[in-house]
Design a protein around this motif. Sequence first.
Motif, PDB file in Angstrom:
ATOM      1  N   PRO A 137      13.673  -7.864  -3.789  1.00 27.44           N
ATOM      2  CA  PRO A 137      13.869  -7.806  -5.236  1.00 27.44           C
ATOM      3  C   PRO A 137      12.584  -8.037  -6.014  1.00 27.44           C
ATOM      4  CG  PRO A 137      14.513  -9.957  -4.428  1.00 27.44           C
ATOM      5  CD  PRO A 137      14.161  -9.130  -3.206  1.00 27.44           C
ATOM      6  N   ASP A 138      12.559  -7.544  -7.238  1.00 32.92           N
ATOM      7  CA  ASP A 138      11.566  -7.965  -8.214  1.00 32.92           C
ATOM      8  C   ASP A 138      12.047  -9.269  -8.839  1.00 32.92           C
ATOM      9  OD1 ASP A 138       9.973  -5.749  -7.787  1.00 32.92           O
ATOM     10  OD2 ASP A 138      10.905  -4.579  -9.401  1.00 32.92           O
ATOM     11  N   VAL A 139      11.140 -10.221  -9.005  1.00 35.06           N
ATOM     12  CA  VAL A 139      11.502 -11.528  -9.537  1.00 35.06           C
ATOM     13  C   VAL A 139      10.597 -11.856 -10.715  1.00 35.06           C
ATOM     14  CG1 VAL A 139      11.720 -13.997  -9.060  1.00 35.06           C
ATOM     15  CG2 VAL A 139      12.241 -12.325  -7.262  1.00 35.06           C
ATOM     16  N   LYS A 140      11.195 -12.165 -11.846  1.00 32.98           N
ATOM     17  CA  LYS A 140      10.461 -12.603 -13.026  1.00 32.98           C
ATOM     18  C   LYS A 140      10.924 -14.018 -13.378  1.00 32.98           C
ATOM     19  CE  LYS A 140       8.122 -12.468 -16.951  1.00 32.98           C
ATOM     20  NZ  LYS A 140       6.631 -12.546 -16.994  1.00 32.98           N
ATOM     21  N   ALA A 141       9.975 -14.943 -13.457  1.00 31.58           N
ATOM     22  CA  ALA A 141      10.289 -16.343 -13.746  1.00 31.58           C
ATOM     23  C   ALA A 141      10.023 -16.658 -15.211  1.00 31.58           C
ATOM     24  CB  ALA A 141       9.456 -17.259 -12.854  1.00 31.58           C
ATOM     25  N   PHE A 142      10.841 -17.569 -15.745  1.00 29.99           N
ATOM     26  CA  PHE A 142      10.687 -18.055 -17.115  1.00 29.99           C
ATOM     27  C   PHE A 142      10.695 -19.580 -17.060  1.00 29.99           C
ATOM     28  CE2 PHE A 142      12.426 -13.859 -17.355  1.00 29.99           C
ATOM     29  CZ  PHE A 142      11.838 -13.280 -18.467  1.00 29.99           C
ATOM     30  N   PHE A 143       9.565 -20.186 -17.409  1.00 31.08           N
ATOM     31  CA  PHE A 143       9.440 -21.644 -17.313  1.00 31.08           C
ATOM     32  C   PHE A 143       9.723 -22.285 -18.668  1.00 31.08           C
ATOM     33  CE2 PHE A 143       6.775 -25.584 -17.215  1.00 31.08           C
ATOM     34  CZ  PHE A 143       7.518 -26.257 -16.259  1.00 31.08           C
ATOM     35  N   HIS A 144      10.666 -23.226 -18.674  1.00 33.07           N
ATOM     36  CA  HIS A 144      11.057 -23.942 -19.891  1.00 33.07           C
ATOM     37  C   HIS A 144      10.457 -25.338 -19.827  1.00 33.07           C
ATOM     38  CE1 HIS A 144      14.051 -26.070 -22.573  1.00 33.07           C
ATOM     39  NE2 HIS A 144      13.685 -25.029 -23.325  1.00 33.07           N
ATOM     40  N   TYR A 168      15.366 -17.320 -13.746  1.00 36.76           N
ATOM     41  CA  TYR A 168      14.895 -16.103 -13.074  1.00 36.76           C
ATOM     42  C   TYR A 168      15.704 -14.886 -13.492  1.00 36.76           C
ATOM     43  CZ  TYR A 168      12.459 -19.331  -9.966  1.00 36.76           C
ATOM     44  OH  TYR A 168      11.641 -20.309  -9.467  1.00 36.76           O
ATOM     45  N   VAL A 169      14.994 -13.783 -13.654  1.00 38.58           N
ATOM     46  CA  VAL A 169      15.616 -12.465 -13.693  1.00 38.58           C
ATOM     47  C   VAL A 169      15.258 -11.786 -12.384  1.00 38.58           C
ATOM     48  CG1 VAL A 169      15.681 -10.209 -14.797  1.00 38.58           C
ATOM     49  CG2 VAL A 169      15.528 -12.292 -16.201  1.00 38.58           C
ATOM     50  N   VAL A 170      16.257 -11.402 -11.620  1.00 32.52           N
ATOM     51  CA  VAL A 170      16.082 -10.809 -10.298  1.00 32.52           C
ATOM     52  C   VAL A 170      16.664  -9.400 -10.364  1.00 32.52           C
ATOM     53  CG1 VAL A 170      16.522 -11.086  -7.833  1.00 32.52           C
ATOM     54  CG2 VAL A 170      16.410 -13.116  -9.315  1.00 32.52           C
ATOM     55  N   SER A 171      15.858  -8.408  -9.989  1.00 38.51           N
ATOM     56  CA  SER A 171      16.317  -7.034 -10.176  1.00 38.51           C
ATOM     57  C   SER A 171      16.064  -6.176  -8.952  1.00 38.51           C
ATOM     58  CB  SER A 171      15.637  -6.411 -11.406  1.00 38.51           C
ATOM     59  OG  SER A 171      14.230  -6.430 -11.278  1.00 38.51           O
ATOM     60  N   ASP A 172      16.875  -5.163  -8.826  1.00 37.42           N
ATOM     61  CA  ASP A 172      16.756  -4.148  -7.777  1.00 37.42           C
ATOM     62  C   ASP A 172      15.807  -3.063  -8.282  1.00 37.42           C
ATOM     63  OD1 ASP A 172      17.071  -2.184  -5.864  1.00 37.42           O
ATOM     64  OD2 ASP A 172      19.076  -1.605  -6.539  1.00 37.42           O
ATOM     65  N   PRO A 173      14.644  -2.887  -7.655  1.00 40.76           N
ATOM     66  CA  PRO A 173      13.681  -1.900  -8.147  1.00 40.76           C
ATOM     67  C   PRO A 173      14.238  -0.483  -8.205  1.00 40.76           C
ATOM     68  CG  PRO A 173      12.673  -3.320  -6.486  1.00 40.76           C
ATOM     69  CD  PRO A 173      14.147  -3.596  -6.459  1.00 40.76           C
ATOM     70  N   GLY A 174      15.193  -0.171  -7.334  1.00 39.57           N
ATOM     71  CA  GLY A 174      15.714   1.183  -7.284  1.00 39.57           C
ATOM     72  C   GLY A 174      16.684   1.520  -8.398  1.00 39.57           C
ATOM     73  N   SER A 175      17.619   0.613  -8.656  1.00 38.90           N
ATOM     74  CA  SER A 175      18.690   0.910  -9.605  1.00 38.90           C
ATOM     75  C   SER A 175      18.497   0.293 -10.975  1.00 38.90           C
ATOM     76  CB  SER A 175      20.013   0.412  -9.035  1.00 38.90           C
ATOM     77  OG  SER A 175      20.019  -1.006  -8.972  1.00 38.90           O
ATOM     78  N   ARG A 176      17.590  -0.683 -11.098  1.00 39.48           N
ATOM     79  CA  ARG A 176      17.364  -1.443 -12.331  1.00 39.48           C
ATOM     80  C   ARG A 176      18.530  -2.367 -12.657  1.00 39.48           C
ATOM     81  NH1 ARG A 176      12.672  -1.865 -12.236  1.00 39.48           N
ATOM     82  NH2 ARG A 176      12.467  -2.370 -14.455  1.00 39.48           N
ATOM     83  N   LYS A 177      19.429  -2.591 -11.705  1.00 40.33           N
ATOM     84  CA  LYS A 177      20.465  -3.599 -11.869  1.00 40.33           C
ATOM     85  C   LYS A 177      19.832  -4.981 -11.701  1.00 40.33           C
ATOM     86  CE  LYS A 177      23.727  -0.374 -11.884  1.00 40.33           C
ATOM     87  NZ  LYS A 177      24.500  -0.011 -13.090  1.00 40.33           N
ATOM     88  N   ALA A 178      20.379  -5.989 -12.399  1.00 37.54           N
ATOM     89  CA  ALA A 178      19.724  -7.291 -12.405  1.00 37.54           C
ATOM     90  C   ALA A 178      20.732  -8.421 -12.502  1.00 37.54           C
ATOM     91  CB  ALA A 178      18.743  -7.369 -13.576  1.00 37.54           C
ATOM     92  N   LEU A 179      20.236  -9.603 -12.178  1.00 36.37           N
ATOM     93  CA  LEU A 179      21.002 -10.831 -12.375  1.00 36.37           C
ATOM     94  C   LEU A 179      20.083 -11.889 -12.956  1.00 36.37           C
ATOM     95  CD1 LEU A 179      20.299 -13.097  -9.893  1.00 36.37           C
ATOM     96  CD2 LEU A 179      21.381 -11.276  -8.576  1.00 36.37           C
ATOM     97  N   ILE A 180      20.692 -12.890 -13.579  1.00 41.90           N
ATOM     98  CA  ILE A 180      19.973 -14.015 -14.171  1.00 41.90           C
ATOM     99  C   ILE A 180      20.423 -15.278 -13.459  1.00 41.90           C
ATOM    100  CG2 ILE A 180      19.572 -15.356 -16.276  1.00 41.90           C
ATOM    101  CD1 ILE A 180      20.362 -12.750 -17.821  1.00 41.90           C
ATOM    102  N   ILE A 181      19.479 -16.145 -13.109  1.00 43.18           N
ATOM    103  CA  ILE A 181      19.795 -17.393 -12.411  1.00 43.18           C
ATOM    104  C   ILE A 181      19.288 -18.573 -13.232  1.00 43.18           C
ATOM    105  CG2 ILE A 181      19.428 -18.756 -10.319  1.00 43.18           C
ATOM    106  CD1 ILE A 181      19.051 -16.166  -8.780  1.00 43.18           C
ATOM    107  N   ASP A 182      20.161 -19.536 -13.501  1.00 49.58           N
ATOM    108  CA  ASP A 182      19.831 -20.840 -14.094  1.00 49.58           C
ATOM    109  C   ASP A 182      19.128 -20.713 -15.445  1.00 49.58           C
ATOM    110  OD1 ASP A 182      21.028 -22.213 -12.014  1.00 49.58           O
ATOM    111  OD2 ASP A 182      19.184 -22.444 -10.880  1.00 49.58           O
ATOM    112  N   GLU A 201      13.860 -15.000 -24.850  1.00 48.96           N
ATOM    113  CA  GLU A 201      12.749 -14.478 -24.057  1.00 48.96           C
ATOM    114  C   GLU A 201      13.276 -13.645 -22.878  1.00 48.96           C
ATOM    115  OE1 GLU A 201      10.101 -17.536 -22.806  1.00 48.96           O
ATOM    116  OE2 GLU A 201       9.658 -18.221 -24.841  1.00 48.96           O
ATOM    117  N   ILE A 202      14.336 -14.127 -22.262  1.00 50.77           N
ATOM    118  CA  ILE A 202      14.952 -13.388 -21.165  1.00 50.77           C
ATOM    119  C   ILE A 202      15.546 -12.077 -21.671  1.00 50.77           C
ATOM    120  CG2 ILE A 202      16.881 -13.421 -19.533  1.00 50.77           C
ATOM    121  CD1 ILE A 202      16.312 -16.394 -19.102  1.00 50.77           C
ATOM    122  N   ILE A 203      16.234 -12.141 -22.791  1.00 48.63           N
ATOM    123  CA  ILE A 203      16.847 -10.937 -23.360  1.00 48.63           C
ATOM    124  C   ILE A 203      15.786  -9.900 -23.695  1.00 48.63           C
ATOM    125  CG2 ILE A 203      18.101 -10.049 -25.363  1.00 48.63           C
ATOM    126  CD1 ILE A 203      19.640 -12.749 -25.368  1.00 48.63           C
TER     127      ILE A 203
END
Length: 286
Positions: free
Chosen positions: A3-10, A18-32, A51-53
């Motif tokens: 996955p592609d992983v983008k971190a957001f530090f608070h 984290y925003v975690v996404s599938d590079p192929g489909s652009r589907k994603a999930l958000i964690i914590d 910021e995540i949005i």
Amino acid sequence: MNPDVKAFFHKPTFTVSYVVSDPGSRKALIIDSVLDYANNSGRTSTTAADEIIDFIRAENLEVEWILETHVHADHLTAAPYLQEKLGGVIGIGGVVTSIQSTFKKVYNFGDDVPEDGSQFQRLFKDGETINVGGMTLEILETPGHTPACVSYKIGDAVFVGDTLFMPDYGTARCDFPGGDARTLYRSISKILAFPPETRLFMCHDYGPNNRDFAWETTVTEQRATNIHIHDGIGEEEFVKMRTERDATLSMPVLIIPSIQVNMQAGHMPKAEGNGVSYLKVPLNAL
């Protein structure tokens, strides 16, 4: 595929989302995710969540899941707000019902606060899998910090919640209701049994000794240098260390508001007759 992983530090709560996404489909999930909360005024804001949005919209991602690794005691989740803006299903480990049962008594909640996990839209079991585009995410029960902690494995990445910190900070506390150091040791051992190159993503970092904040490490690095649980540290030694250390810790600053909101999937209490919602503060209970 990884996955592609983008971190957001608070920084106010030292939390990493984290925003975690599938590079192929652009589907994603958000964690914590984090909802900004001012303890001195009781005011909430959505700066961190926005910021995540903004990132998700800029990257043209489609959110399928909004996940929690556990019922956090140090920040409020922004899951309902993110769902309102982006869609997605809010999920957490199914043992969250034990947290609800324990803290429903602490807060003296009535029947309007169920303890069956129904505030969340999906309750996960150990070993269950879900799809994120063309990728598969596996749920790993990793209790110890709380009885309801889970980690999420997708490709070569594991999002470990509060089981582990960066190697120079160690491991999570186990003195909350239902926490257990021996159980945590076994949960961490399960994580550290993954291949050496597996990427591990932390939920918090505190930048000890004035180092820069960081949140990504590997199984190899943790096994070699984690100050609490590197290779050669046995279960009894760990339990002794963790128990003695936990006895010196004070409660998290935001534990009172956080637990009562997060155990209900981030939903605030119903507004009273004056249109204002109120949080409860149990005196001498924690």
